[in-house]
Design a protein around this motif. Structure first.
Motif, PDB file in Angstrom:
ATOM      1  N   GLU A  71       9.633  50.447  46.844  1.00 26.79           N
ATOM      2  CA  GLU A  71       8.449  50.316  45.996  1.00 26.79           C
ATOM      3  C   GLU A  71       7.336  51.241  46.472  1.00 26.79           C
ATOM      4  OE1 GLU A  71       7.117  46.318  45.604  1.00 26.79           O
ATOM      5  OE2 GLU A  71       8.937  45.637  44.588  1.00 26.79           O
ATOM      6  N   LEU A  72       7.165  51.333  47.785  1.00 30.51           N
ATOM      7  CA  LEU A  72       6.184  52.274  48.331  1.00 30.51           C
ATOM      8  C   LEU A  72       6.560  53.716  47.989  1.00 30.51           C
ATOM      9  CD1 LEU A  72       5.547  50.853  51.931  1.00 30.51           C
ATOM     10  CD2 LEU A  72       3.919  50.896  50.038  1.00 30.51           C
ATOM     11  N   ILE A  73       7.833  54.051  48.164  1.00 34.06           N
ATOM     12  CA  ILE A  73       8.292  55.407  47.867  1.00 34.06           C
ATOM     13  C   ILE A  73       8.143  55.693  46.376  1.00 34.06           C
ATOM     14  CG2 ILE A  73      10.272  56.961  47.922  1.00 34.06           C
ATOM     15  CD1 ILE A  73       9.079  56.328  50.655  1.00 34.06           C
ATOM     16  N   GLN A  74       8.431  54.690  45.554  1.00 33.64           N
ATOM     17  CA  GLN A  74       8.341  54.863  44.104  1.00 33.64           C
ATOM     18  C   GLN A  74       6.910  55.163  43.676  1.00 33.64           C
ATOM     19  OE1 GLN A  74       8.915  51.520  41.013  1.00 33.64           O
ATOM     20  NE2 GLN A  74      10.955  52.379  41.229  1.00 33.64           N
ATOM     21  N   PHE A  75       5.950  54.418  44.223  1.00 35.71           N
ATOM     22  CA  PHE A  75       4.543  54.660  43.901  1.00 35.71           C
ATOM     23  C   PHE A  75       4.126  56.058  44.357  1.00 35.71           C
ATOM     24  CE2 PHE A  75       0.021  54.591  44.989  1.00 35.71           C
ATOM     25  CZ  PHE A  75      -0.532  54.076  43.823  1.00 35.71           C
ATOM     26  N   LEU A  76       4.529  56.429  45.561  1.00 30.76           N
ATOM     27  CA  LEU A  76       4.202  57.751  46.084  1.00 30.76           C
ATOM     28  C   LEU A  76       4.813  58.850  45.210  1.00 30.76           C
ATOM     29  CD1 LEU A  76       2.620  58.740  48.595  1.00 30.76           C
ATOM     30  CD2 LEU A  76       4.832  58.989  49.747  1.00 30.76           C
ATOM     31  N   PHE A  77       6.033  58.615  44.748  1.00 31.07           N
ATOM     32  CA  PHE A  77       6.706  59.605  43.901  1.00 31.07           C
ATOM     33  C   PHE A  77       5.991  59.769  42.571  1.00 31.07           C
ATOM     34  CE2 PHE A  77       9.643  60.282  40.357  1.00 31.07           C
ATOM     35  CZ  PHE A  77      10.156  61.534  40.682  1.00 31.07           C
ATOM     36  N   VAL A  78       5.612  58.649  41.933  1.00 34.27           N
ATOM     37  CA  VAL A  78       4.938  58.725  40.630  1.00 34.27           C
ATOM     38  C   VAL A  78       3.631  59.498  40.752  1.00 34.27           C
ATOM     39  CG1 VAL A  78       3.783  57.372  38.836  1.00 34.27           C
ATOM     40  CG2 VAL A  78       6.002  56.641  39.702  1.00 34.27           C
ATOM     41  N   VAL A  79       2.840  59.187  41.773  1.00 35.42           N
ATOM     42  CA  VAL A  79       1.554  59.866  41.959  1.00 35.42           C
ATOM     43  C   VAL A  79       1.764  61.348  42.257  1.00 35.42           C
ATOM     44  CG1 VAL A  79      -0.502  59.998  43.407  1.00 35.42           C
ATOM     45  CG2 VAL A  79       0.373  57.771  42.686  1.00 35.42           C
ATOM     46  N   THR A  80       2.681  61.664  43.185  1.00 32.42           N
ATOM     47  CA  THR A  80       2.913  63.065  43.575  1.00 32.42           C
ATOM     48  C   THR A  80       3.499  63.867  42.426  1.00 32.42           C
ATOM     49  OG1 THR A  80       3.339  62.305  45.834  1.00 32.42           O
ATOM     50  CG2 THR A  80       4.028  64.543  45.281  1.00 32.42           C
ATOM     51  N   PHE A  81       4.483  63.328  41.765  1.00 31.55           N
ATOM     52  CA  PHE A  81       5.153  64.051  40.683  1.00 31.55           C
ATOM     53  C   PHE A  81       4.210  64.277  39.504  1.00 31.55           C
ATOM     54  CE2 PHE A  81       8.696  64.155  37.369  1.00 31.55           C
ATOM     55  CZ  PHE A  81       9.015  65.469  37.648  1.00 31.55           C
ATOM     56  N   THR A  82       3.382  63.270  39.186  1.00 34.64           N
ATOM     57  CA  THR A  82       2.417  63.426  38.100  1.00 34.64           C
ATOM     58  C   THR A  82       1.380  64.493  38.441  1.00 34.64           C
ATOM     59  OG1 THR A  82       2.682  61.092  37.523  1.00 34.64           O
ATOM     60  CG2 THR A  82       0.753  62.222  36.640  1.00 34.64           C
ATOM     61  N   THR A  83       0.902  64.482  39.682  1.00 32.60           N
ATOM     62  CA  THR A  83      -0.056  65.509  40.113  1.00 32.60           C
ATOM     63  C   THR A  83       0.569  66.893  40.023  1.00 32.60           C
ATOM     64  OG1 THR A  83      -1.053  63.910  41.639  1.00 32.60           O
ATOM     65  CG2 THR A  83      -1.565  66.224  41.993  1.00 32.60           C
ATOM     66  N   PHE A  84       1.836  66.988  40.406  1.00 34.51           N
ATOM     67  CA  PHE A  84       2.549  68.266  40.319  1.00 34.51           C
ATOM     68  C   PHE A  84       2.667  68.731  38.872  1.00 34.51           C
ATOM     69  CE2 PHE A  84       6.666  70.278  39.484  1.00 34.51           C
ATOM     70  CZ  PHE A  84       6.548  71.437  40.232  1.00 34.51           C
ATOM     71  N   LEU A  85       3.033  67.862  37.969  1.00 31.83           N
ATOM     72  CA  LEU A  85       3.200  68.233  36.559  1.00 31.83           C
ATOM     73  C   LEU A  85       1.889  68.667  35.923  1.00 31.83           C
ATOM     74  CD1 LEU A  85       5.646  65.411  35.334  1.00 31.83           C
ATOM     75  CD2 LEU A  85       6.193  67.804  35.810  1.00 31.83           C
ATOM     76  N   VAL A  86       0.792  68.031  36.346  1.00 28.77           N
ATOM     77  CA  VAL A  86      -0.506  68.338  35.740  1.00 28.77           C
ATOM     78  C   VAL A  86      -1.075  69.643  36.276  1.00 28.77           C
ATOM     79  CG1 VAL A  86      -2.909  67.556  35.550  1.00 28.77           C
ATOM     80  CG2 VAL A  86      -1.037  65.930  35.240  1.00 28.77           C
ATOM     81  N   ASN A  87      -0.862  69.936  37.561  1.00 23.50           N
ATOM     82  CA  ASN A  87      -1.577  71.051  38.198  1.00 23.50           C
ATOM     83  C   ASN A  87      -0.701  72.223  38.618  1.00 23.50           C
ATOM     84  OD1 ASN A  87      -4.509  69.914  38.741  1.00 23.50           O
ATOM     85  ND2 ASN A  87      -3.074  68.257  39.247  1.00 23.50           N
ATOM     86  N   CYS A  88       0.583  72.025  38.699  1.00 26.95           N
ATOM     87  CA  CYS A  88       1.434  73.056  39.311  1.00 26.95           C
ATOM     88  C   CYS A  88       2.454  73.665  38.354  1.00 26.95           C
ATOM     89  CB  CYS A  88       2.167  72.473  40.522  1.00 26.95           C
ATOM     90  SG  CYS A  88       1.043  71.803  41.764  1.00 26.95           S
ATOM     91  N   VAL A  89       2.362  73.364  37.068  1.00 22.94           N
ATOM     92  CA  VAL A  89       3.302  73.910  36.095  1.00 22.94           C
ATOM     93  C   VAL A  89       2.540  74.761  35.087  1.00 22.94           C
ATOM     94  CG1 VAL A  89       5.000  73.383  34.323  1.00 22.94           C
ATOM     95  CG2 VAL A  89       4.854  71.951  36.375  1.00 22.94           C
ATOM     96  N   GLU A  90       3.034  75.967  34.848  1.00 23.57           N
ATOM     97  CA  GLU A  90       2.442  76.875  33.853  1.00 23.57           C
ATOM     98  C   GLU A  90       3.196  76.652  32.542  1.00 23.57           C
ATOM     99  OE1 GLU A  90      -0.384  78.814  32.686  1.00 23.57           O
ATOM    100  OE2 GLU A  90      -0.225  79.188  34.844  1.00 23.57           O
ATOM    101  N   TYR A  91       2.630  75.825  31.668  1.00 25.96           N
ATOM    102  CA  TYR A  91       3.343  75.413  30.463  1.00 25.96           C
ATOM    103  C   TYR A  91       3.452  76.534  29.435  1.00 25.96           C
ATOM    104  CZ  TYR A  91       3.303  70.688  32.296  1.00 25.96           C
ATOM    105  OH  TYR A  91       3.521  69.584  33.080  1.00 25.96           O
TER     106      TYR A  91
END
Length: 635
Positions: A71-91
């Protein structure tokens, strides 16, 4: 309100200031030195018994800790992955809105304009700079980090707590971890009751009963069940066009429990005692105003946190259900027992695994009943849409089989996916060709498992009104997801505009329906399953109950809860009034069984109908009896 003598030495609540259940000051217990250890005189038995139960149901220490870790890893993954999708992808590059030119060795002329996944991902330095320049993202990440650290500390505390429970199972109950899954809860509970005689975990009484343990585990849950039964909580909403709608989500339920039981300003001064001021009727208006202010503050807090909770709900739903919906679009049309249904249909003193097992057995009969309602017009439309969509899909699939390059054509893959979803959805509106229209019999089979239904359902199983009310208990999964997504928005308004208006009624409910049980503390009086005090004359307790309309439980919940608890705990010795009621019930059912087999055939699959009689040795229910008709005489 009349004073009633009840069992297990409980009486109407009175003012006292002790922090622990009454009786300790008058009880001196001698414990041999050889038996004294860390499980003698446990101060918080509610928490201890609850942890023992959860430890058993969640299959031991390793499974529980691994689940919390993920559950801890899952929360960390959701936050990290969402931040990556918002800021690190050139759509623009990902969607081919901007050309990419690959030059240099290793790239053929055909590959120079071909977009690859690394092309759409920004360099780490540029990605970091984007995050640092966005103050909103920084704020959200700080909030997420604080919550994650809080969860980490909680997991660490749980680790220490459940390690103690692990030692208790091994040393005190003599149950090894590799054997835990082979023990039923009743067997574990039996060992706890036997251990009490040796080690006096509870020093307020010499012996524990099954009901004492249930009371401690389900203290607050029984209050919630009773408040739903007596319509104290505002879960029914009258909406334009939609009419009567039931709205109860995990977030709203959490707020109810936070306000009433364990949050700041709650009615309980500790885990087992209602605050003395709520036990007096003289200041009920003042207390109602105080509770109203607490609810208002909680509603405003929910309103303030609404954007953050809503974002998390949307993200969690997206990551949880998108792949499932893509793979099985029809899963949104599947049904599940609603949160309201789980409280409405729950017996007093019914543990989670007992409720889940009962409702699980009722899933298929209830699905058959709900699926028996079809619209002929909608069926004709659905069949034709399925035909046209299926024809186009068949051609596209044939083309891709002939030449896989067809998949590279723009929007072909999207068209195949959409057509598959349309076909799945339309087929859900097409009834089984072997379906037989018999709603009354189907609803009676449903009742054999869910045990509760309003009086106006009888004889009206074929009406859309009855079907809609069953749907409130047995909702579409799509409706469940939508309600959870809307919960952060709707919850503040329910608290501020509806629950506040119930403040006085809530104060009166807790004063009138709280009793003190020696060795247990303050509990909901309905949980005592006292036929004389809370019985319903229409449910086989005529002449045995003295309850007024206000005091009696609705839909025979007292009688059926007593019946259910007796079956699940055959060694439990009910008080005299309950024993008389159960004996009378056995005689009635045996008499009905001799008169005709119709009800027995109808309810032959009812799991609760196997027996009310245990072996004389008290080892449990073993042999089926004519109690198959236990609910037949009620229909």
């Amino acid at each position: 309100m009349a004073h009633f003598e009840t069992y297990q030495e409980y009486h109407r609540i009175e003012d006292f200031e002790e922090d622990s259940p009454a009786g300790e000051e008058d009880l001196l217990v001698h414990v041999p030195e050889s038996l004294k250890d860390s499980w003698h005189h446990i101060k918080n038995l509610d928490n201890f018994f609850t942890r023992i139960y959860h430890f058993h149901q969640k299959n031991g220490f390793a499974c529980m800790m691994l689940s919390e870790f993920f559950e801890l890893i899952q929360f960390l993954f959701v936050v990290t992955f969402t931040t990556f999708l918002v800021n690190c992808v050139e759509y623009d590059i990902l969607f081919a809105n901007r050309a990419v030119n690959h030059t240099g060795p290793g790239h053929s002329p055909l590959d120079r304009n071909k977009v690859t996944l690394p092309d759409a991902i920004l360099p780490s330095q540029q990605c970091t700079q984007r995050i640092q320049d966005d103050s909103w993202i920084i704020f959200l990440l700080i909030m997420a980090a604080i919550f994650w650290v809080y969860r980490l500390v909680k997991v660490f505390c749980n680790l220490l707590s459940y390690w103690e429970i692990r030692q208790f199972y091994i040393k005190a109950l003599k149950i090894r971890m590799d054997e835990l899954c082979n023990f039923t809860w009743q067997e574990v509970q039996g060992r706890i009751i036997s251990l009490q005689k040796e080690q006096q975990m509870c020093i307020h009484k010499k012996e524990l009963t099954e009901l004492d343990i249930y009371h401690r585990i389900l203290r607050f849950k029984n209050y919630m069940v009773a408040m739903i039964n007596k319509s104290v909580l505002p879960v029914h909403l009258q909406l334009p066009l939609l009419g009567n709608v039931v709205f109860l989500t995990q977030g709203l339920k959490y707020n109810f429990e936070l306000i009433l039981f364990w949050g700041p300003g709650s009615l309980f001064q500790n885990k087992w005692n209602l605050h003395p001021k709520y036990k007096r009727s003289g200041n009920r208006l003042e207390l109602a105003q105080q509770l109203s202010r607490v609810i208002l503050l909680m509603g405003l807090a929910n309103l303030l946190l609404c954007p953050f909770i809503l974002v998390w709900q949307v993200l969690y739903a997206f990551f949880s259900y998108t792949e499932v919906i893509r793979r099985e679009p029809g899963s949104l049309g599947a049904r599940r027992w609603s949160l309201y249904g789980r409280l409405y249909l729950r017996h007093f003193n019914e543990l989670n695994h007992e409720l889940h097992g009962r409702l699980g057995r009722g899933y298929k009969p209830t699905s058959k009943y709900m699926n028996s309602f079809t619209s002929p017009l909608l069926t004709v439309i659905a069949k034709n849409i399925a035909f046209f969509s299926g024809s186009v899909l068949a051609v596209l699939i044939a083309l891709t089989v002939y030449d896989e390059d067809v998949l590279t054509v723009q929007h072909i893959l999207t068209a195949i996916t959409v057509l598959g979803v349309v076909i799945t959805i339309t087929r859900s509106f097409i009834p089984d060709e072997h379906l037989v229209w018999c709603p009354e019999q189907l609803l009676q089979c449903v009742l054999a498992h869910i045990h509760y239904m309003p009086d106006h359902w009888r004889g009206n199983a074929h009406t859309s009104e009855t079907r809609d009310e069953v749907a409130q208990l047995f909702q579409y999964k799509a409706v469940f997801i939508l309600e959870e997504l809307l919960s952060p928005i709707v919850t503040p308004f329910i608290l501020i505009f509806l629950l506040r208006n119930k403040s006085l009624e809530i104060i009166d409910f807790f004063r009138n329906f709280t009793v003190e049980v020696v060795g247990v503390g303050d509990i909901c009086s309905f949980a005592q399953m006292d036929i004389r005090r809370h019985g319903n004359p229409a449910w086989m307790s005529e002449g045995q109950t003295e309850a007024s309309m206000y005091q009696q439980a609705e839909n025979g919940k007292t009688e059926l809860s007593l019946m259910h608890f007796t079956i699940k705990n055959p060694r439990w010795q009910p008080p005299q009034e309950s024993s008389v009621f159960i004996s009378h019930l056995k005689e009635k059912v045996q008499h009905d069984a001799q008169e005709g087999p119709s009800t027995q055939l109808l309810l032959s699959e009812a799991p609760l109908c196997t027996s009310l009689q245990s072996n004389e040795s008290g080892t449990g229910v073993r042999n089926p009896t004519p109690m198959l008709q236990i609910y037949g005489f009620i229909l």
